[in-house]
Design a protein around this motif. Structure first.
Motif, short mmCIF file in Angstrom:
data_model
loop_
_atom_site.label_atom_id
_atom_site.label_comp_id
_atom_site.label_asym_id
_atom_site.label_seq_id
_atom_site.Cartn_x
_atom_site.Cartn_y
_atom_site.Cartn_z
N ASP B 9 11.51 44.92 44.63
CA ASP B 9 11.88 45.97 43.63
C ASP B 9 13.13 45.85 43.31
OD1 ASP B 9 12.47 47.95 41.93
OD2 ASP B 9 11.18 49.53 42.83
N GLY B 10 13.70 45.33 42.11
CA GLY B 10 15.25 44.91 41.88
C GLY B 10 16.07 46.31 41.79
N PHE B 36 11.00 39.06 41.84
CA PHE B 36 11.73 40.26 41.50
C PHE B 36 10.59 40.80 40.46
CE2 PHE B 36 15.52 40.71 43.59
CZ PHE B 36 15.66 39.32 44.12
N GLU B 38 10.03 42.95 37.58
CA GLU B 38 10.84 43.84 36.54
C GLU B 38 9.89 44.35 35.82
OE1 GLU B 38 13.79 41.02 35.49
OE2 GLU B 38 14.62 41.25 37.56
N ASP B 68 19.88 50.13 34.41
CA ASP B 68 18.82 49.34 35.20
C ASP B 68 18.80 47.88 35.27
OD1 ASP B 68 17.66 51.64 35.78
OD2 ASP B 68 15.73 51.74 34.66
N ARG B 72 19.35 45.48 38.23
CA ARG B 72 18.32 44.46 38.76
C ARG B 72 19.24 43.19 38.82
NH1 ARG B 72 13.82 46.93 35.06
NH2 ARG B 72 12.18 47.34 36.40
N ARG B 94 11.49 35.91 37.80
CA ARG B 94 11.83 37.30 37.55
C ARG B 94 10.43 37.65 36.71
NH1 ARG B 94 18.15 38.44 36.39
NH2 ARG B 94 17.08 40.50 36.20
#
Lengths: 278, 278
Positions: B9-10, B36, B38, B68, B72, B94
């Protein structure tokens, strides 16, 4: 070291078969345990009693001679097994299973990394078994991946990963890749069966990412049409190829091909067939 | 070379996931993919944070979204720098769709998934096992290494075994993924009820199988209720212990996992947990 088991018909095997099983096991990096399927139980014929209670019973007098004959044949098989091991310096473990061959193999498969089966294995003297039923039952219930060995004892030169975008086909590819990592075949081919004629390889990037991590080079072959026909066609003139097939008839969802296509490939006895199911 | 994915969880980067992944990659020389998650529906802020006395502030939305985005980006950079410095072969995905679906999909094309057991993919804190992890474990398509929030190098292994196919499958998959841990102290833990003998189920077969993969493994048989005895036993182990367990509540529920042993272990303990199920 992996635990590899091979099911062998106690009364019908050849020294070449045993040597070949041993070679395959060595190539995989395994320790071979031969499960000698003696199948005495299935020779017990259930004869209807001459009473109206509808029950069945074992008729010792009728079957006694057949059992004795079978025991003699097993003793000959055992002798052949030991002499082959001695002559060819094979260090194999032997386990005798006298019960139902399918149930015995399934139990053994729980504690093994892979099960080797000859495509023609059967207990031919038994009235209750034939090749198809016996191998099919084992495949349905096996608790580890199964490698079907073809009658032509050729070396494994190529992996043919059949893929149709389903999880079960990818699962078989993953299992084969992990289990057979020592084999390092000269060629790896993904055979994509485009069942829906989309003209596009399902999850191409993720598939390429996975195979790229494991193999330096791999080729892609795409075919359209009836999967069994296309696969068999592709495998023609490719001796020594090992073909992976996803789940074997567990449920419709987990079956790679909807019409038990693996039967046709298996029974054509052309190549090595690697079958596993999630 | 195996393909291992580590999920992050970035917005709440798990350093312990990266540390465990690094230990595994260092020893296995596998290819690492940083996934990741997102998820477009997930932000670090709540809707209530956007409301001012004049309604929803577009300016504030922009600021929080930018924040955010930066968080990230920094997480991805941290992962990238760590992998580069260690000389790993790696790449980064991602994924911006629904996190759980993306991760399950990624798992089809991976040999192993590493993830923090406390991952929620929401801005709420949840006790372990979180909803996200429970959903993940019931659908994931490859073995999973659930790691605690603080990193402790793995020095001991305890494999839970109850005789069921799922527990053998987990041991089998663990041996494929972590052959480099074979030299560590390894124990096979079984719990039986008070009326049973102290033999492990299928004693001969499992010992033969374990011997091939973990030659120096010891066996520990406890008596009582598995849910109580296993937790009591594991609480007495060092933080450097990795636990291997079988199925996580699927259609075929194993005896041990009626109440989900994995859930209890995650709730009661802070040990890395390897889970593989068929």
């Amino acid at each position: 070291m992996k635990q590899i088991i091979a099911g062998l018909n106690a009364i019908d095997f050849s020294p070449e078969q045993l040597i070949h099983f041993n070679n395959v096991s060595n190539q995989i990096g395994g320790n071979l345990v031969v499960v000698f399927l003696e199948n005495l139980v299935s020779d017990i014929l259930m004869i209807p009693r001459p009473y109206p209670d509808g029950a069945y019973a074992f008729n010792e007098e009728i079957d006694w001679q057949r059992l004795e004959e079978r025991k003699k044949q097993i003793a000959i098989g055992m002798k052949l097994f030991h002499s082959t091991c001695e002559t060819h310096h094979l260090n194999l473990l032997l386990r005798e299973e006298t019960g139902d061959p399918v149930a015995d193999l399934v139990k053994e498969s729980r504690f093994a990394d892979m099960l080797l089966l000859d495509s023609s294995i059967s207990n031919r003297s038994s009235l209750h078994h034939d090749t198809e039923i016996s191998v099919k039952s084992v495949l349905h219930n096996a608790q580890c991946p199964v490698l079907i060995i073809p009658p032509q004892l050729t070396a494994i030169k190529e992996f043919v990963f059949t893929y149709n975008g389903s999880y079960s086909s990818m699962y078989a590819i993953r299992q084969a890749t992990q289990l057979l990592e020592k084999l390092q075949p000269a060629k790896v081919t993904v055979l994509y069966v485009d069942e829906k004629n989309t003209g596009k390889l399902t999850e191409e990037k993720l598939l390429a990412g996975y195979l790229g991590a494991h193999f330096k080079n791999w080729d892609l072959a795409v075919c359209n049409g009836e999967p069994s026909v296309e696969i068999l066609d592709f495998l023609q003139n490719r001796p020594g190829s090992l073909v992976t097939l996803g789940a074997y008839g567990r449920s419709r969802l987990s079956t790679f091909f909807h019409k038990s296509e693996s039967d046709k490939i298996l029974l054509s006895q052309l190549e090595y067939v690697f079958i596993t199911h999630p | 070379m195996k393909k291992i994915i580590a999920a992050f969880d970035g917005l709440k980067f798990s350093e312990s996931t990266l540390a465990y992944a690094s230990q595994v990659i260092n020893m296995s020389h596998a290819h690492l993919v940083g996934v990741f998650l997102e998820d477009f529906t997930y932000t670090s802020y709540k809707i209530s944070d956007l409301i001012t006395k004049d309604g929803v502030s577009e300016y504030k939305v922009g600021l929080l979204e930018e924040k955010d985005k930066n968080t990230r980006r920094q997480s991805v950079e941290l992962f990238e720098h760590t992998c580069q410095a260690a000389g790993f072969q790696f790449n980064i995905h991602r994924d911006q769709d629904i996190a759980i679906q993306e991760l399950i999909h990624e798992s089809i094309y991976a040999d192993l998934l590493i993830i923090d057991a406390r991952e929620t993919l929401t801005h709420y804190e949840e006790p372990a096992p979180t909803r996200f992890i429970r959903d993940l474990l019931s659908e994931v398509q490859c073995p999973v290494l659930l790691v605690p929030s603080s990193y402790k190098p793995i020095e001991n292994i305890i494999m839970l075994y109850d005789g069921e196919p799922s527990s053998v499958f987990a041991i089998r998959m663990f041996s494929y993924m972590f052959p480099f841990l074979k030299h560590l102290n390894t124990e096979v833990l079984t719990v039986k009820n008070n009326y049973e003998s102290l033999h492990v189920p299928d004693n001969k077969l499992i010992k033969e199988f374990i011997k091939r993969h973990f030659p120096s493994a010891n066996y520990q048989v406890l008596k009582g209720l598995p849910e109580e005895e296993i937790i009591r036993y594991l609480k007495g182990q060092s933080d450097h212990t990795l636990v291997v367990s079988g199925s996580y509540r699927r259609s075929r529920v194993s005896r041990w996992f009626r109440t989900s042993m994995a859930d209890i272990i995650m709730k009661e303990l802070r040990l890395p947990l390897f889970i593989a199920h068929t």
